[in-house]
Motif scaffolding. Structure first.
Motif, short mmCIF file in Angstrom:
data_model
loop_
_atom_site.label_atom_id
_atom_site.label_comp_id
_atom_site.label_asym_id
_atom_site.label_seq_id
_atom_site.Cartn_x
_atom_site.Cartn_y
_atom_site.Cartn_z
N MET A 1 7.30 12.54 -13.28
CA MET A 1 6.84 12.94 -14.61
C MET A 1 6.94 11.75 -15.57
O MET A 1 7.99 11.10 -15.64
N PRO A 2 5.88 11.44 -16.28
CA PRO A 2 5.99 10.38 -17.29
C PRO A 2 6.99 10.77 -18.38
O PRO A 2 6.96 11.88 -18.89
N GLU A 3 7.89 9.85 -18.69
CA GLU A 3 8.89 10.08 -19.73
C GLU A 3 8.71 9.05 -20.83
O GLU A 3 7.73 8.29 -20.84
N LEU A 4 9.63 9.01 -21.75
CA LEU A 4 9.47 8.18 -22.95
C LEU A 4 9.02 6.75 -22.65
O LEU A 4 8.06 6.28 -23.29
N PRO A 5 9.65 6.00 -21.75
CA PRO A 5 9.22 4.61 -21.56
C PRO A 5 7.78 4.47 -21.10
O PRO A 5 7.04 3.59 -21.58
N GLU A 6 7.33 5.35 -20.17
CA GLU A 6 5.96 5.25 -19.69
C GLU A 6 4.96 5.69 -20.77
O GLU A 6 3.89 5.08 -20.92
N VAL A 7 5.31 6.74 -21.51
CA VAL A 7 4.41 7.21 -22.56
C VAL A 7 4.34 6.18 -23.68
O VAL A 7 3.28 5.95 -24.27
N GLU A 8 5.45 5.52 -23.97
CA GLU A 8 5.43 4.46 -24.97
C GLU A 8 4.56 3.30 -24.50
O GLU A 8 3.79 2.72 -25.29
N ALA A 9 4.63 2.95 -23.23
CA ALA A 9 3.77 1.88 -22.70
C ALA A 9 2.30 2.29 -22.75
O ALA A 9 1.43 1.47 -23.06
N LEU A 10 2.01 3.55 -22.46
CA LEU A 10 0.64 4.03 -22.58
C LEU A 10 0.18 3.99 -24.03
O LEU A 10 -0.98 3.65 -24.32
N ARG A 11 1.07 4.30 -24.95
CA ARG A 11 0.72 4.24 -26.38
C ARG A 11 0.31 2.81 -26.76
O ARG A 11 -0.72 2.61 -27.42
N VAL A 12 1.10 1.85 -26.35
CA VAL A 12 0.79 0.45 -26.66
C VAL A 12 -0.54 0.05 -26.02
O VAL A 12 -1.38 -0.61 -26.64
#
Length: 286
Positions: A1-12
């Motif tokens: 499951m994507p969590e904060l670090p992966e979602v933050e990287a996707l945001r960037v």
């Protein structure tokens, strides 16, 4: 499951690729994916992306006054495409859930593997209209999330620390994988009760939380969307590594299985060398 670090990287990643770009069309391709109907997705057509934000594990793409918000759930992912086939995809076939095409011909697909469909897409005027966003606790990467703020959140909590870390209404963005990693760094049993934490343990846990998440975000920084999953897996110390050697002490990493998930831990680092019973209401074996 994507969590904060992966979602933050996707945001960037999306901030770099979407802001200032015009949306040509958005196509929902799975019946279950779209959770709202007003405004319709066609309201995005011809709109310009003005920003990309993250709310916990939610991605928020702002298009004028509207927000296209996505939660990738357990098996969802975002795939950037430089171009798309001329023929539109057939709805309901395969893992494809939603397609967003920019006027330049590039864009992204949202996919979800498996038969349990939990990936969710919302189009709203305010992200707070989404119940999952409205109930989120503070973001642990926020500068205001210091040791005292963390201690205040735990005050009055009477449950196992693993569950507390995963509670999105308490702290936004931490899931099963990074809670395992945080507790390993903190040298703390996942079943330790929050009510029994000492001041020193709260400090140690807060430090482990911030360090683990910031390190994961730093490792993911600058990576293309397609490489984030592999980076997450390679950076894990205990999660998903049952039977392997602990990178700190060399003990064998163990697992506790539940009906729909599992956790991993190191007995030497976290539980005084004692294994945890592998059942839902586990306690330390005497």
């Amino acid at each position: 499951m994507p969590e904060l670090p992966e979602v933050e990287a996707l945001r960037v990643f999306l901030d770099d690729h979407l802001v200032g770009r015009e949306i040509d069309r958005v196509l929902p391709l799975a019946i279950s994916v779209l959770k709202t109907y007003d405004p319709p997705l066609t309201a995005l057509h011809g709109g310009t992306v003005t920003g990309v934000r993250r709310h916990g594990k939610f991605l928020d793409i702002a298009v004028g006054p509207l927000h296209l918000v996505t939660h990738l759930a357990r098996a969802g992912w975002l795939h950037w495409k430089d171009s798309f086939p001329a023929a539109p995809p057939r709805p309901g076939k395969g893992p494809l859930a939603l397609r967003t095409v920019l006027t330049g011909g590039d864009g992204f697909d949202l996919t979800e593997a498996g038969t349990t469909k939990r990936l969710a897409v919302y189009l709203v005027r305010d992200p707070a209209e989404i119940p999952g966003v409205a109930r989120l606790g503070p973001d642990p990467l926020d500068a205001a999330f210091d040791r005292d703020a963390f201690a205040a959140l735990l005050e009055g909590e009477r449950r196992q620390i693993k569950g507390a870390l995963r509670d999105q209404s308490l702290i936004a963005g931490i899931g099963n994988a990074y809670s395992d990693e945080i507790l390993h760094v903190a040298k703390m049993s996942p079943f330790k009760l929050t009510a029994h934490l000492t001041d020193d343990e709260i400090t140690r846990l807060h430090t482990a939380l911030r360090t683990t998440l910031n390190d994961a975000v730093a490792r993911s920084s600058g990576l293309a969307a397609g490489r984030l999953k592999a980076e997450k897996k390679s950076g894990m110390r205990v999660h998903g590594r049952t039977g392997q050697a602990c990178p700190v002490c060399g003990d064998t990493i163990r697992e506790v299985s539940f009906s729909d998930s599992s956790l991993q831990y190191c007995p030497t680092c976290q539980t005084g060398g004692k294994p945890l019973a592998d059942r839902r209401l586990s306690k330390l074996l005497k």
